[in-house]
Design an enzyme around this catalytic site. Sequence first.
Site, short mmCIF file in Angstrom:
data_model
loop_
_atom_site.label_atom_id
_atom_site.label_comp_id
_atom_site.label_asym_id
_atom_site.label_seq_id
_atom_site.Cartn_x
_atom_site.Cartn_y
_atom_site.Cartn_z
N ILE A 1 1.02 -1.74 0.00
CA ILE A 1 0.21 -0.35 -0.27
C ILE A 1 1.15 1.61 0.37
O ILE A 1 0.75 2.58 0.25
CB ILE A 1 -0.90 0.20 1.26
CG1 ILE A 1 -0.79 0.14 2.30
CG2 ILE A 1 -1.80 -1.26 1.46
CD1 ILE A 1 -1.40 -0.06 3.28
N ASP A 2 2.34 1.15 0.46
CA ASP A 2 3.18 2.05 -0.09
C ASP A 2 2.95 3.13 -1.70
O ASP A 2 2.44 2.36 -2.30
CB ASP A 2 4.88 1.87 0.63
CG ASP A 2 4.97 0.98 -0.75
OD1 ASP A 2 5.27 1.20 -1.81
OD2 ASP A 2 5.77 0.04 0.45
N HIS B 1 -4.25 -4.05 -3.05
CA HIS B 1 -4.70 -3.88 -1.12
C HIS B 1 -5.01 -2.93 -0.95
O HIS B 1 -4.77 -2.80 0.22
CB HIS B 1 -3.50 -4.76 -0.46
CG HIS B 1 -4.24 -6.48 -0.09
ND1 HIS B 1 -2.29 -7.15 0.03
CD2 HIS B 1 -4.57 -7.23 -0.84
CE1 HIS B 1 -2.75 -8.53 -0.43
NE2 HIS B 1 -3.59 -8.44 -1.11
C1 BJW Z 1 12.81 -9.67 1.24
C2 BJW Z 1 13.51 -8.40 1.84
C3 BJW Z 1 14.20 -7.95 0.95
C4 BJW Z 1 11.86 -9.82 3.40
N1 BJW Z 1 14.95 -8.59 -0.33
N2 BJW Z 1 13.01 -10.06 -0.09
C5 BJW Z 1 -7.60 -20.13 4.24
C6 BJW Z 1 -7.23 -20.87 3.11
C7 BJW Z 1 -6.71 -19.68 2.55
C8 BJW Z 1 -7.65 -18.37 1.96
C9 BJW Z 1 -7.91 -18.34 2.89
C10 BJW Z 1 -8.71 -18.77 4.58
N3 BJW Z 1 -8.74 -18.44 4.72
C11 BJW Z 1 -8.96 -16.69 4.43
C12 BJW Z 1 -8.53 -16.83 3.27
C13 BJW Z 1 -8.43 -15.99 2.65
C14 BJW Z 1 -7.37 -14.60 3.51
C15 BJW Z 1 -6.24 -15.00 3.45
O1 BJW Z 1 -5.16 -15.60 2.57
N4 BJW Z 1 -6.16 -15.71 4.58
C16 BJW Z 1 -4.88 -16.40 4.68
C17 BJW Z 1 -3.93 -15.41 5.91
C18 BJW Z 1 -5.30 -17.53 5.18
N5 BJW Z 1 -7.40 -13.76 1.99
C19 BJW Z 1 -8.42 -12.48 1.72
O2 BJW Z 1 -8.87 -12.08 2.77
C20 BJW Z 1 -7.96 -11.15 1.30
N6 BJW Z 1 -9.72 -11.50 0.30
C21 BJW Z 1 -10.47 -12.50 -0.73
O3 BJW Z 1 -9.66 -14.04 -0.50
O4 BJW Z 1 -11.05 -12.13 -1.07
C22 BJW Z 1 -11.94 -12.86 -0.96
C23 BJW Z 1 -11.39 -13.65 -3.34
C24 BJW Z 1 -11.90 -14.57 -3.55
C25 BJW Z 1 -11.64 -15.34 -5.00
C26 BJW Z 1 -10.94 -14.66 -5.22
C27 BJW Z 1 -10.42 -13.29 -5.18
C28 BJW Z 1 -10.23 -12.62 -3.56
C29 BJW Z 1 -7.69 -10.07 1.41
C30 BJW Z 1 -6.31 -10.37 1.84
C31 BJW Z 1 -5.95 -8.93 2.55
C32 BJW Z 1 -4.90 -8.54 3.21
N7 BJW Z 1 -4.47 -7.42 3.39
C33 BJW Z 1 -2.80 -6.86 4.29
C34 BJW Z 1 -3.15 -5.62 4.78
C35 BJW Z 1 -3.66 -4.61 4.78
C36 BJW Z 1 -3.04 -3.88 3.46
C37 BJW Z 1 -1.42 -3.21 4.23
O5 BJW Z 1 -2.01 -2.78 6.05
O6 BJW Z 1 -0.88 -3.04 4.49
O7 BJW Z 1 -1.82 -7.02 2.80
S1 BJW Z 1 -1.92 -8.32 5.05
C38 BJW Z 1 -0.56 -7.80 4.67
O8 BJW Z 1 -0.30 -9.42 4.02
C39 BJW Z 1 -0.45 -7.29 3.42
C40 BJW Z 1 0.28 -7.82 2.71
O9 BJW Z 1 -0.09 -7.23 1.13
C41 BJW Z 1 0.22 -8.63 2.43
C42 BJW Z 1 0.69 -10.03 2.06
O10 BJW Z 1 2.52 -10.22 2.76
P1 BJW Z 1 3.83 -10.55 2.20
O11 BJW Z 1 3.85 -9.16 1.06
O12 BJW Z 1 3.57 -11.36 0.89
O13 BJW Z 1 4.48 -9.80 3.76
P2 BJW Z 1 5.41 -10.89 4.23
O14 BJW Z 1 5.98 -10.02 5.27
O15 BJW Z 1 4.05 -12.19 4.21
O16 BJW Z 1 6.19 -11.55 3.47
C43 BJW Z 1 7.50 -10.64 3.79
C44 BJW Z 1 8.59 -11.55 2.36
O17 BJW Z 1 9.92 -10.48 1.91
C45 BJW Z 1 9.05 -12.63 3.31
O18 BJW Z 1 9.20 -14.34 2.05
C46 BJW Z 1 10.52 -12.39 2.91
O19 BJW Z 1 11.80 -13.10 3.52
C47 BJW Z 1 11.61 -11.29 1.76
N8 BJW Z 1 12.00 -10.48 2.31
N9 BJW Z 1 13.59 -8.38 3.08
C48 BJW Z 1 13.63 -9.64 -0.50
N10 BJW Z 1 15.07 -7.29 1.54
#
Ligand code: BJW
Length: 243
Positions: free
Chosen positions: A96-97, A112
Amino acid sequence: MANGAGSIVVLTGAGISKESGLSTFRDPDGIWARVRVEDVATPEAFARDPERVHEFYNMRRRRHREGGIQPNAAHLALARLETEWRGAFLLVTQNIDNLHERAGSRNLVHMHGEMLKARCARCDSVREWHEDLGLATACPACGRAGDMRPHVVWFGEMPLEMDRIGAALAACDLFVSIGTSGNVYPAAGFVREARGAGARTAELNLEPSLGASLFHQASYGPATRVVPEFVASLLAAGAVPAG
Ligand code: BJW
């Protein structure tokens, strides 16, 4: 391949902004080690305690406002790829940045949402927003106070522009996932969709993600090193490598 060079879809996550000074979510020093998802990133949390959720996003918005957070070499490399690639290119970020747009990326989807936008839950209008939000904030469009919220996608809400993303994945020749742990769907499922469309898949991350086995190739290291290297080799090749 629809055109000579090939179509590229890039997915980014919090890891690409880490070296710009922003926290990831699930690393040991990440955001979810300090606050609980259930308290700040669900519609239920916002209904229960809106001021708590506003404060979480106000703090993050202030960090951007105060300056000092700059695009890094990985953001810049992706902007270069978009400019110089002869085929289709779409950048999908979970972040979101605003570092991708500040680096020069234009063909960009914030699936997101965006920290520097606010939405009125009553009239659905979305505005650029750099100040704090609170219960007393009135919507500039409908004038009502109490319904303004961050323009972000919380758990249980539908990510944005899914049709556009789905169409790009269905047509892509190369899918690249950068700096995301593969925990959160639907983004974590994009690699399967791309493979289903016959695309080559690459992961660039600090460490193998949850879906690492689904990628044809991987490069592990900090984004500021591995992304510019990957972009340089892709541009030198001039087309998505076969098989
Ligand atoms: C480096 C590094 C460096 C570090 N160089 N790399 C059960 C099973 C499956 C799915 C579900 C379930 N129950 C519920 C769900 C769905 C749910 C979900 O996925 N839940 C799981 C947790 C189980 N998803 C949702 O609810 C989503 N909506 C949805 O599914 O709607 C229905 C739908 C159905 C069908 C089709 C489409 C849709 C909505 C998800 C909303 C996520 N929101 C957040 C917060 C809001 C934004 C904010 O405040 O910023 O979004 S959560 C948070 O996680 C944020 C991120 O965008 C998101 C992903 O995180 P990300 O980017 O992967 O970060 P990290 O920290 O996890 O990983 C960082 C990586 O970088 C690591 O690997 C490090 O190693 C690496 N790294 N330094 C390179 N220097």
